[in-house]
Design an enzyme around this catalytic site. Sequence first.
Site, PDB file in Angstrom:
ATOM      1  N   LYS A 197       0.417   6.512   4.865  1.00  0.00           N
ATOM      2  CA  LYS A 197      -0.363   5.388   4.319  1.00  0.00           C
ATOM      3  C   LYS A 197       0.180   5.066   2.935  1.00  0.00           C
ATOM      4  O   LYS A 197       0.506   5.994   2.160  1.00  0.00           O
ATOM      5  CB  LYS A 197      -1.832   5.796   4.256  1.00  0.00           C
ATOM      6  CG  LYS A 197      -2.782   4.685   3.822  1.00  0.00           C
ATOM      7  CD  LYS A 197      -4.235   5.178   3.840  1.00  0.00           C
ATOM      8  CE  LYS A 197      -5.236   4.090   3.507  1.00  0.00           C
ATOM      9  NZ  LYS A 197      -6.632   4.573   3.538  1.00  0.00           N
TER      10      LYS A 197
ATOM     11  N   SER B 108      -9.734   1.618   6.261  1.00  0.00           N
ATOM     12  CA  SER B 108      -8.592   1.037   5.600  1.00  0.00           C
ATOM     13  C   SER B 108      -7.243   1.572   6.065  1.00  0.00           C
ATOM     14  O   SER B 108      -6.214   0.969   5.757  1.00  0.00           O
ATOM     15  CB  SER B 108      -8.722   1.248   4.093  1.00  0.00           C
ATOM     16  OG  SER B 108      -8.671   2.625   3.776  1.00  0.00           O
TER      17      SER B 108
ATOM     18  N   SER C 276     -12.339   5.724   6.609  1.00  0.00           N
ATOM     19  CA  SER C 276     -11.048   5.047   6.776  1.00  0.00           C
ATOM     20  C   SER C 276      -9.996   5.769   7.597  1.00  0.00           C
ATOM     21  O   SER C 276      -8.958   5.178   7.896  1.00  0.00           O
ATOM     22  CB  SER C 276     -10.457   4.723   5.412  1.00  0.00           C
ATOM     23  OG  SER C 276     -11.047   3.559   4.917  1.00  0.00           O
TER      24      SER C 276
HETATM   25  N1  GLN Z   1     -14.939   0.785   4.537  1.00  0.00           N
HETATM   26  C1  GLN Z   1     -15.291   1.611   3.422  1.00  0.00           C
HETATM   27  C2  GLN Z   1     -15.005   0.881   2.132  1.00  0.00           C
HETATM   28  O1  GLN Z   1     -14.612  -0.237   2.208  1.00  0.00           O
HETATM   29  C3  GLN Z   1     -14.545   2.918   3.480  1.00  0.00           C
HETATM   30  C4  GLN Z   1     -13.137   2.796   3.125  1.00  0.00           C
HETATM   31  C5  GLN Z   1     -12.411   4.097   3.050  1.00  0.00           C
HETATM   32  O2  GLN Z   1     -12.821   5.096   3.673  1.00  0.00           O
HETATM   33  N2  GLN Z   1     -11.359   4.124   2.250  1.00  0.00           N
HETATM   34  O3  GLN Z   1     -15.157   1.388   1.066  1.00  0.00           O
END
Ligand code: GLN
EC number: 6.3.5.7
Length: 445
Positions: free
Chosen positions: A52, A127, A151
């Site tokens: 990532k 994400s 995410s």
């Molecule tokens: N969807 C959540 C957010 O927007 C979690 C994102 C994540 O785990 N990085 O913060």
Amino acid sequence: QSALDRIQRLDGDLNSFISVTTEQALADADAADQARAAGDAAALAGLPLALKDIFCTQGVRTSCGSKMLDSFVAPYDATVVEKIRQAGGVSLGKTNMDEFAMGSSNENSFYGPVKNPWDLSAVPGGSSGGSAAAVAAGLVPAALGTDTGGSIRQPAAFCGITGLKPTYGRVSRYGMVAYASSLDQGGPMARTAADCALLLETIAGHDVRDSTSVARVVPDYSAELDTSLAGLKIGLPKEYFGDGLDPEVETAVREAIKVYESLGAKVCEVSLPHTHLAIPAYYVIAPAEASSNLSRYDGVRFGHRCEDPTDLEDLYKRTRAEGFGEEVKRRILIGTHTLSEGFFDAYYLKAQQVRRLIRQDFLDAFDEVDVLMGPTAPTPAFDLGAQKDPVSMYLQDIYTIAVNLAGIPGISVPAGFAGNRPVGLQVLAPHFAEAQLLGVAHQFQ
Ligand code: GLN
């Protein structure tokens, strides 16, 4: 070379990679071949992987999905990147993601959305959507993601792969660009639990450069995959099967749970009474931490800098106005608001108290059962562009976010389909019980 060819052929449609590091990958693959020929191949020798784009990589851009870091090249490797290299793993490049890991659909990337390989009109989740799509499309057998509020698990569910969020402190965060430091955790995404086990063994462990990483022996996860599940006590949190759960997702998850019963597990209902407070608490705590972490992007030290600033304040304002996308700005505004004098007690402190209650819910449940099971996400992957308002997007994380607030580990396991879109079964366990999660996932597969 065949993995690189496949990326070349398919990633034009998927957009799962931000950077493909062909030359470095071929050189690393040669080195792995030589090590193998010399009889000293390490655990991941020659294994193609993707990272990532939140993990710092020496000499290779680390963009975090943001215009702000489009030109940022880290002068060092993240600890997990270093460990993968030492184990002979070959990174093919950096995967697409929501900007600064803020999002649940990968539509918040400066580099454009990623498409779900099962259905190109669907999102891959986020994400870590680039990592999930790359694995699901067979571009790489495994990838690293990060999970602050779901995410790793939610994109794994949407793309039909296995994704593990380790216990907070199990994996070093050194060199992982910070979103919400008390919640962020890196982890493996792969087709199978066995592959996740191999990767977790490689990346886990104490790191003197991350004071929140825990000095605790890393188990041989691969060796424990077949530990019998007879007598395993599974709790189904009743709050995870209520309103808002898609019926096809529920059916797939309940079918998966029957498979565990046939393997000798016992199933009962449990309650996590503060579940409904997880999203509100998270959307105070995560933006508060993010607003602090993202204050470093000021046009002076990293990445983007506006043209011809007239003075320091103009430099800050225009750099940040140009460099950050809409969702990141929204989070910074929420975070600075909830931390400001006069609101701090009512929002931030209150959210920390709620966090404690949420953690206690899990500890109480684990007094009665070994693992918890439920859906990873309330729906299968939705269409690109379908979730227009931020709050409905935030509700995507209803089953994943509490896990980060509690610091416990969680895994998403492919458990069938709703139409042509995959469904994930989420399994949760007490702190540091990753071996159990991986075994439970493996024996289903
Ligand atoms: N969807 C959540 C957010 O927007 C979690 C994102 C994540 O785990 N990085 O913060």
